[in-house]
Design an enzyme around this catalytic site. Structure first.
Site, short mmCIF file in Angstrom:
data_model
loop_
_atom_site.label_atom_id
_atom_site.label_comp_id
_atom_site.label_asym_id
_atom_site.label_seq_id
_atom_site.Cartn_x
_atom_site.Cartn_y
_atom_site.Cartn_z
CG PHE A 122 46.83 70.63 54.72
CD1 PHE A 122 45.80 70.80 53.82
CD2 PHE A 122 46.57 69.96 55.91
CE1 PHE A 122 44.52 70.33 54.09
CE2 PHE A 122 45.30 69.49 56.19
CZ PHE A 122 44.27 69.68 55.28
CE LYS A 123 42.70 71.53 56.96
NZ LYS A 123 41.85 71.50 58.13
CG ASP A 124 49.54 77.91 57.65
OD1 ASP A 124 48.66 78.57 58.23
OD2 ASP A 124 50.47 77.34 58.24
CB THR B 252 40.55 74.65 59.80
OG1 THR B 252 40.66 73.60 58.84
CG2 THR B 252 39.84 75.83 59.16
#
Length: 738
Positions: free
Chosen positions: A345-347, A377
């Site tokens: 989800f960091k993308d 991250t």
């Protein structure tokens, strides 16, 4: 006559033959229009010499809304179709289109626009004006272009009730929907401000929204930022006069007093009609609408923001829906957040933030980004900043600190493999909490940061979730997930959902709560912890206690965190922005290892948050159970959320579980959950073994390619010592910028 002329749209006047002749004279002499208008009217203070230019698809209501805006602002109203084109051509627009055909019509229309000039007016463009570049460049020079954004289905419904025989581009074999979709690219190119117009919203309401949007556009002073540790009553005159804007907080990262930046007046609120207008929108369209309201155009203009969003999400995600929602079982739905290039989800933030950062920073200084990561991250931020344009890479570099023995083997391989000429990884012989605390201390060490600026012309910045810009993209996918459920008919707009998120640093959960404050009907935010369950204890008791706690290494390493940085922003919000209280709490946590919330604040917190935790054993059991019954493989973090959701949900509404990473990143734990006896230690071999299961979702494309290319690679490792970290930072600056 002047009284009528002042309040009514121009076409009422041109019914008079003398006025019609005067208008023709004005159109034949481009510069003459503005002086004649000015002789009749005193410009309204909101406009000055600028025009408000209304743009939108057929039947968007430009003429009606323009008339109302003009009346409210006491200024002239000009309808390009009626008052310019038909007056110039001496025939109706539909007759002209039939007479000359599609391409010639656009050219003739553009020529008429090039001869047109006005000031201090409300101008309603024709349906096809935006398709003529030279004409739009001309009219935009002296105006603020407002895009009346009406859902395509609403426009089609309106057009069906009317006989529209002069829509440019509509012909046999080309549907009306295709024509409307094709035109969106031109609206996006020219507008300064977007106003969302739902199907049932009265023109009077939209007119007020237009005026409010223009006021916002002209006054960037409205949207400033403060620290979570600043007190409104205790701020000095100097602090109050030194305003910080979005571009400032993106580059500064952490406030000088150690607090985190938040919008002084909070996040914008969307009406139910505005949200409903986004139900049929694509993810990229939703992202642009939300970010336009959160980022003032003085910081990043709408056209540049659109370009950045398209770059971030257009081709870098393997799924066309970007963040799809998948039904899992019963009332549970998965929000798949792993389709980006590094599989987490960091993308979502870190494909976007580097471009925001590059746009906002001054050109006169170099920047070194400092990042601390517990796993996902690292590779995401390395990948994101490595995709900058070459000229930006020369002035922006990044160093990523991670716990050398505190991430999964594949996560480490990713971080090593994602290193580029301006982005490096450094393993630290400690845990994530040390890495994160060290970076905060470096930022507040004015002697060191001042030395770097003077000696090397380099400033430090942060890309962790302590940076405000990291949170905004996360708000988007929580809002989008709800809209997708409405679009799929799972729920109706306004009906609540619960959200369950595996969280350690609280950023993802905070973003969901922000989406709720902006109008998404989220009922409960369920915090899912692993065995490092300090957040669960805090939410249940109001006591945040690190005394005697040691970080436990689990199968869900990205939430192996004891100090949740973004919790500070949440407490600041529920404490009515009491910076003194926030300072007291977090100083006590730093110095004594604990703090306790007042009873009233705990009550407010528990209105929105509930929490639970999951053991490693239960996590693996959930992965096995879900795969056995559905053929779908959860990653270890999503499995933690699934276990907690099963325990805490009341099953009276849908629950959206954030699937924060692809299971491929945690192959050893997944293979163990699937009860594979012998596990090869080579990460690439592990992925090949997982791919043989033909499970859903398939093995992540980007992760597989990264591991194929990089092998073991090289990276630096350092001791858990502040002076050593500072030495590494200075050395990297010397090597890259000097």
């Amino acid at each position: 006559m002047f009284h009528i002329f002042r309040y009514q749209p121009l076409r009422l006047i041109t019914q008079n033959s003398l006025s019609s002749m005067c208008l023709k004279l004005m159109l034949s002499r481009p510069v003459a229009f503005a002086p004649i208008w000015k002789s009749c009217f005193s410009s309204h203070s909101l406009l000055g010499k600028k025009n408000i230019i209304l743009m939108g698809p057929p039947c968007a209501g430009k003429t009606t809304i323009g008339r109302i805006v003009g009346q409210k602002l006491d200024c002239p109203v000009i309808d390009i179709d009626d008052d310019v084109l038909e007056t110039t051509w001496n025939m109706s627009v539909s007759e002209k289109l039939q007479d000359v055909g599609y391409e010639e019509f656009l050219e003739e229309e553009g020529k008429a626009l090039l001869k047109f000039s006005a000031s201090g007016s409300v101008i309603s463009l024709s349906r096809s004006n935006p398709m003529h570049a030279a004409g739009m460049q001309h009219i935009k020079k002296n105006g603020i272009v407002v895009y009346l954004d009406v859902p395509t289905t609403v426009i089609m419904s309106r057009l069906k009730s009317k006989e529209m025989n002069h829509i440019v581009g509509l012909s046999p074999g080309i549907s009306l929907k295709d024509v409307l979709q094709f035109r969106k690219q031109f609206y996006k190119r020219w507008f300064d401000i977007r106003v969302l117009c739902g199907g049932d919203v009265a023109a009077e309401v939209v007119a007020e929204q237009v005026i409010d949007a223009v006021k916002r556009y002209q006054d960037s002073e409205l949207e400033t930022f403060i620290s979570t540790r600043s007190s409104r009553s205790g701020r000095s005159m100097e602090e109050k006069s030194h305003k910080l804007y979005f571009s400032d907080v993106v580059t500064q990262g952490l406030a000088l007093d150690g607090g985190l930046f938040v919008p002084e007046k909070g996040l914008p609120k969307f009406t139910a009609e505005e949200w409903q207008g986004l139900i049929e929108a694509t993810y990229i369209e939703r992202a642009q609408v939300i970010l336009e309201r959160c980022i003032h155009p003085a910081d990043i203009p709408a056209s540049k923001l659109a370009e950045i969003i398209e770059t971030a999400y257009g081709e870098n995600f393997s799924c066309s829906k970007v963040a799809p929602v998948r039904h899992l079982a019963g009332n549970q739905f998965l929000l798949e957040l792993f389709h980006g290039p590094t599989a987490s989800f960091k993308d979502f933030a870190l494909q976007l933030v580097p471009h925001l950062f590059a746009y906002c920073i001054p050109r006169s200084c170099n920047y070194l980004i400092l990042v601390a990561t517990s796993g996902d991250t690292g590779s995401a931020v390395l990948d994101g900043f490595s995709r900058l344009h070459d000229t930006d890479k020369q002035r922006i570099a990044l160093v990523n600190f991670f716990p050398e023995d505190g991430v999964s083997p594949i996560q480490k391989s990713q971080m090593i493999g994602c290193q580029k000429e301006n982005a490096w990884s450094v393993g630290v012989k400690s845990d994530f909490d040390f890495c994160q605390t060290a970076i905060k201390q470096i930022f507040t060490n004015s002697d060191f940061t001042g030395f770097l600026t003077v000696e090397y012309g380099t400033a430090l910045a942060a890309a962790n979730s302590i940076n405000w810009a990291r949170l905004l993209p996360q708000i988007i996918y929580h809002a989008s997930a709800y809209l997708d459920l409405v679009h799929q008919g799972i729920t109706s707009f306004g009906s609540p959902v619960d959200i369950c998120i595996p969280t350690g640093n609280f950023g993802n959960m905070l973003a969901a709560f922000y989406a709720k404050t902006m109008g998404i009907p989220i009922r409960k935010c369920i915090v899912a912890s692993n065995e490092n369950n300090v957040l669960t204890d805090f939410i249940r008791t109001g006591v945040y206690d690190l005394r005697g706690r040691k970080l436990i290494s689990t199968f869900s390493p990205s939430v192996d965190i004891l100090k949740s940085s973004n919790l500070e922003r949440f407490l600041h919000l529920i404490a009515n922005e009491d910076g003194q209280l926030v300072t007291q709490l977090f100083n006590q946590l730093e110095n004594q290892g604990h703090f306790q919330l007042r009873k009233d604040l705990l009550g407010k917190l528990q209105q929105d948050l509930v929490a639970g935790w999951c053991s490693d054993e239960d996590c693996l059991a959930a992965i096995h159970s879900v795969y056995s019954t559905t053929g779908y493989i959860l990653d270890t973090h999503t499995a933690v959320a699934k276990v907690v959701a099963d325990r805490l949900q009341d099953r009276t509404c849908p629950i959206i579980i954030s699937s924060t990473a692809h299971y491929s990143k945690f192959a050893p734990a997944i293979l163990r959950a699937l009860r594979i006896a012998e596990i090869n230690q080579n990460p690439l071999s592990q992925l090949h073994l997982l791919s043989s299961y033909s499970a859903l979702p398939p093995i992540h494309w980007g992760l597989l390619e990264t591991l194929k290319k990089t092998g073991n690679g090289d990276h630096q490792v350092c001791a858990a010592d502040m002076s050593v970290l500072m030495f590494h930072i200075e050395t990297l600056i010397q090597n890259h910028f000097m």
